[in-house]
Design an enzyme around this catalytic site. Sequence first.
Site, mmCIF file in Angstrom:
data_model
loop_
_atom_site.group_PDB
_atom_site.id
_atom_site.type_symbol
_atom_site.label_atom_id
_atom_site.label_comp_id
_atom_site.label_asym_id
_atom_site.label_seq_id
_atom_site.Cartn_x
_atom_site.Cartn_y
_atom_site.Cartn_z
ATOM 1 C CG ASP A 9 -47.582 26.241 51.832
ATOM 2 O OD1 ASP A 9 -46.809 25.074 52.622
ATOM 3 O OD2 ASP A 9 -47.460 27.695 51.911
ATOM 4 C CG ASP A 11 -47.269 26.742 58.598
ATOM 5 O OD1 ASP A 11 -48.599 26.774 59.146
ATOM 6 O OD2 ASP A 11 -47.107 25.500 58.442
ATOM 7 C CE LYS A 199 -44.286 22.181 50.707
ATOM 8 N NZ LYS A 199 -45.094 23.660 51.224
ATOM 9 C CG ASP A 222 -45.683 31.246 51.462
ATOM 10 O OD1 ASP A 222 -45.352 32.042 52.640
ATOM 11 O OD2 ASP A 222 -45.875 29.742 51.679
ATOM 12 C CG ASN A 225 -41.052 24.477 51.608
ATOM 13 O OD1 ASN A 225 -41.845 25.588 51.260
ATOM 14 N ND2 ASN A 225 -41.828 23.786 52.824
#
Length: 273
Positions: A9, A11, A199, A222, A225
């Site tokens: 991931d 962000d 994802k 984190d 999603n």
Amino acid sequence: MAIKLAAIDIDNTLLTSAPERKLTTENIQSIQQALQLGIKIVLCSARPLAGVKRFLKQAGITSNDQYVIVDNGALVQTVTGKTLATHTLAQQTVSQLAQLCQQNHWHYNAIDSTSTMCTTDMRVGFYTVQLAAKYQAPLQVFDHIADFSQRTFAKFGITEVPEILDEIEPEIQQKFGSSYYVVRSRPFLLEVLDQDANKGQALTDLAQELRLKKQETMAIGDEINDLPMFKAAELGVSMGNGVPAVKKAADHITDDNDHSGVGKALHKFILDL
């Protein structure tokens, strides 16, 4: 079995916290060492490809045989933009949503497979402009919804102040929630995607394309999603700053995003073995 693909991931995982939002030196070095070993480093994001490119360049993920998962899993692409797998919205669905927004004077945009944000909303809206800037995506205003034809759309977003979205969300969930993935991805953003746009499914699609077994994949994230990635991968790694549900689902918890948790995880499970 050795890990051959790491899905990461962006962000608050790969990047440090706001306002800097940057790659740490340790993360960059770890990624480049993994690439030299032939490991696939796959950045996964709700952003379109345009909003990921600068991080790919900074990390050195630039060759034609490297891949990204973008638009929350709606598209699996090479880093140069070739599409390998899609879970996109039908043109009819985009038109229906756009008409609904027009009738109610809601700000909206639809992101196509080239990272272009499309709308007929002449007022555009502050949050739409803000997203376009964050994604580094071109924003195109059309005269008519029919002008959207011949485009493949990854996702549809309604951008309004949180109070308005609080009122809108139940209606959108009722009309589209049974057939599409409807998610409040930000306080000011309500998104509609294909039901299989996540994802995890995208990671499965990519692994099949590369003929990799589940046991050869890991995922680092984190947020909620990111959970589908944990199910799709053999090894799920939560960031130290991960939300409680992600930490609970993880096989391992690494350091937080401000202390190179991604780099530490790559060392532990790939580089130092």
